[in-house]
Design a protein around this motif. Sequence first.
Motif, short mmCIF file in Angstrom:
data_model
loop_
_atom_site.label_atom_id
_atom_site.label_comp_id
_atom_site.label_asym_id
_atom_site.label_seq_id
_atom_site.Cartn_x
_atom_site.Cartn_y
_atom_site.Cartn_z
N PHE A 1 0.83 -1.20 0.00
CA PHE A 1 0.00 0.00 0.00
C PHE A 1 0.86 1.26 0.00
CE2 PHE A 1 -2.51 -3.19 2.41
CZ PHE A 1 -3.53 -3.36 1.48
N TYR A 2 0.42 2.26 -0.75
CA TYR A 2 1.10 3.55 -0.78
C TYR A 2 0.18 4.59 -0.16
CZ TYR A 2 2.93 7.98 -2.41
OH TYR A 2 3.41 9.27 -2.46
N GLY A 3 0.76 5.42 0.73
CA GLY A 3 -0.04 6.43 1.38
C GLY A 3 0.79 7.62 1.82
N THR A 4 0.12 8.54 2.53
CA THR A 4 0.76 9.75 3.03
C THR A 4 0.43 9.92 4.50
OG1 THR A 4 0.58 10.82 0.86
CG2 THR A 4 0.99 12.24 2.76
N LEU A 5 1.47 10.01 5.31
CA LEU A 5 1.31 10.29 6.74
C LEU A 5 1.39 11.80 6.91
CD1 LEU A 5 1.15 9.13 9.67
CD2 LEU A 5 3.65 9.25 9.70
N CYS A 6 0.32 12.38 7.42
CA CYS A 6 0.25 13.83 7.62
C CYS A 6 0.19 14.10 9.12
CB CYS A 6 -0.99 14.40 6.92
SG CYS A 6 -1.15 16.20 7.03
N SER B 1 -2.88 12.04 10.52
CA SER B 1 -3.75 11.24 9.65
C SER B 1 -2.92 10.43 8.66
CB SER B 1 -4.74 12.13 8.89
OG SER B 1 -4.06 12.96 7.97
N LEU B 2 -3.55 9.38 8.17
CA LEU B 2 -2.99 8.56 7.10
C LEU B 2 -4.04 8.43 6.02
CD1 LEU B 2 -0.83 6.55 5.96
CD2 LEU B 2 -2.07 4.73 7.18
N ARG B 3 -3.70 8.85 4.81
CA ARG B 3 -4.57 8.61 3.65
C ARG B 3 -3.79 7.70 2.72
NH1 ARG B 3 -2.47 13.84 3.17
NH2 ARG B 3 -1.53 14.37 1.14
N TYR B 4 -4.48 6.78 2.08
CA TYR B 4 -3.75 5.80 1.26
C TYR B 4 -4.65 5.29 0.14
CZ TYR B 4 -6.36 2.05 3.65
OH TYR B 4 -7.36 1.23 4.12
N ASP B 5 -4.00 4.70 -0.84
CA ASP B 5 -4.72 4.05 -1.94
C ASP B 5 -5.00 2.61 -1.56
OD1 ASP B 5 -4.65 6.31 -3.56
OD2 ASP B 5 -2.73 5.76 -4.46
N ALA B 6 -6.27 2.21 -1.63
CA ALA B 6 -6.62 0.82 -1.39
C ALA B 6 -6.03 -0.05 -2.50
CB ALA B 6 -8.13 0.66 -1.32
N ALA B 7 -5.96 -1.34 -2.27
CA ALA B 7 -5.42 -2.26 -3.28
C ALA B 7 -6.21 -2.14 -4.58
CB ALA B 7 -5.48 -3.69 -2.76
N GLY B 8 -5.50 -1.93 -5.68
CA GLY B 8 -6.14 -1.81 -6.98
C GLY B 8 -6.60 -0.40 -7.29
N GLY C 1 2.59 21.65 14.94
CA GLY C 1 2.45 22.03 16.34
C GLY C 1 2.11 20.84 17.22
N ALA C 2 1.55 21.15 18.38
CA ALA C 2 1.24 20.11 19.37
C ALA C 2 0.12 19.20 18.88
CB ALA C 2 0.84 20.76 20.69
N SER C 3 0.23 17.91 19.22
CA SER C 3 -0.79 16.92 18.87
C SER C 3 -1.86 16.87 19.96
CB SER C 3 -0.16 15.55 18.71
OG SER C 3 -1.14 14.53 18.63
N ILE C 4 -3.10 16.61 19.57
CA ILE C 4 -4.16 16.42 20.56
C ILE C 4 -4.39 14.94 20.83
CG2 ILE C 4 -5.26 18.61 19.95
CD1 ILE C 4 -7.43 17.01 18.48
N GLY C 5 -3.52 14.07 20.28
CA GLY C 5 -3.58 12.65 20.60
C GLY C 5 -4.57 11.85 19.80
N VAL C 6 -5.02 12.37 18.67
CA VAL C 6 -5.98 11.68 17.81
C VAL C 6 -5.36 11.47 16.44
CG1 VAL C 6 -8.26 11.80 16.69
CG2 VAL C 6 -7.96 12.65 19.04
N THR C 7 -5.58 10.30 15.86
CA THR C 7 -5.11 9.99 14.51
C THR C 7 -6.29 9.52 13.67
OG1 THR C 7 -2.93 9.33 15.33
CG2 THR C 7 -3.53 8.61 13.12
#
Length: 635
Positions: free
Chosen positions: A355-360, A402-409, A364-370
């Motif tokens: 899988f190929y994706g982008t970790l964003c 966040s992580l957005r990615y391309d599903a298989a295919g 600044g400070a994180s609020i602890g949510v992904t």
Amino acid sequence: MDASRRRARHEEESVDGAGNTSVRRTKNGLSAAQPTVFGSHVGLFSAPDEGLPRRDLAVLFLSPWGMEEMCTRKLYRILSEHFAALGVASLRFDYPGAANAFDAQEDGQGPVTSGPVVSGPVTSGPVASGLAGWISTIGEAIAELQALSGSHQIVLLGQGLGGSLAYLRAPMETELAALMLLGPVLKGRNYLRELSLWSKMIDEPMHIKAELRDTSPGAIAGLRMPETVATDLKSLDLSTAPPLDPSLGTALDPALPVFLGQRPGNHGDIAFGEILRKSCGRLTTVDFTGYDQLVSGPLSQVMPDAFIETVLSFVKALPQFHSLAGQVARPAMIRPITYRHSRETPVRFGDGDRFYGTLCEPVGASIGVTAVILSTSYDHQAGWAGSSAEMARRLAAIGVSSLRYDAAGVGDSPPIPGRRKQILYDDAQLADVAAACDFLQTLGLTDRTLIVGRCSGAYIALRAAIADPRWNGLVAVNPDSLLWRFKGLPRTLTAYSTELLKRETIRRVLAGDVDIAAVTRNIAVRLIDRAAKSASRFVKAAVPITRLSGRVHSEFLELQARSTRVVLVYAEGDEGLERFHAHFGTRAEKLAAYGNVAFHMIPDADHNLTPLPARERLFAIVESTARELAVNRAI
């Protein structure tokens, strides 16, 4: 090891040598291409298959714009895999302000990278804008491809506007093996008018109000062309003098092999072929067979297999194909790119890096949510109208990773063998979502998790939250169904009725090209769901037959018991509301039994949430949900 140390180790390993790994071909499928960062740009590098001789020939893919780019993404991935199997390396990337890339600011300030300097300074200084900026990026990409592949000779392959940019860049290069132009844009003013008409053809069937349509030059399907690019296009005319700065070059080398894919019936392509024939001694013109089916849309498109073979044959016939590449200068390097409030890193994950994706991540400070942002239909990870990339960056601004990615295919992630060709609303994708969560877990980013999806992505988000207790919240936007009861991918009742009496439909039925059983079942399910809004005893008796019994409510009770936050969002008038009402009542009154569920309606929106106000409303809902999860975490 705490989360910050795990993330630091991940970045360090990425920087110290991701390696120019070949695309791995196993019984479990292909790996995604190797991400690389050059300057402030992200590329996907495909090395030759392991064990093959490395040709002194590498292909740089140049993308078209807008809807055509969305349709070409898969084609370019497939071509790169074919080239790798021939021993030919390749690189593909996005221009600044296009697709998945950060914008190039109008004030000339662009994104910056962090990490070791590899090729040239990493600065935040002025960057070129407009077409000149995109052409300059092509030069950076050429240098990156040569360094990663060890190949000196480059083939520039571009479709649509990408073909035009290839034509403009070619005179500036001294180590080109060939120029491949697939239906290039010839006259910018004509192209802008064509985009306007194409945009109307997309907007009108979705019943988007005229005042909500983006009519800026070059805009299409909610994608706004950078203003400086649109301005430059007004003076583009490949059949006459250079339209830009004279330093961009004036003429092609007459000895350079040129491949021109001419769109069927396109008189401009034919005329351009005649112009090239007078100046190019080695011109090959071919019919771009299957072009219309390719650009019909990511969902309905058909790959032009015969044309792909023609492209491969041309490359194999080049003299440089029989020469071997030199020494690889360095491995691919992955460094975060920072822009405003976001820091983005290209990643691969899953079994065999499939899988190929982008970790964003927030600067600044994180609020602890992904959040994990799922792809919708066959749209690549940037999303329809760039909404997934924009959502990720909006979330980063409030401290959410966040992580957005391309599903298989889909997009840049290859398919998985054994899965059905039609991947939408396929529960097999739950394994992909689990792999994404596993990956985030290795980075220490699963303290509080949110999964977001629209349409088919909304269905998978809901099924994933039900199947995996690691998800603390979900936002499901316009799911067609909460339980999949159709055969294949159904159309709406309106679409069925519109197509029913068309001559082409009758021809396909008589030819046996239509699955009558599937169509009959799907129409029946939609009719029963529509009738289920009635309170008659007859419909209540039919509900169990269509799985409108207690299964959905038992699953919602399970989510409630886990305190999973559930947010359901629909555009007013969306077809999926018929299935929703069958479960929860015409006024959504049955949702009152679930204190963990929120319900929102977005007015003046199509299924894709194309109008900007509709997307802004969705962003606000997702941001509010993320903040709520952060508060619950703190408590």
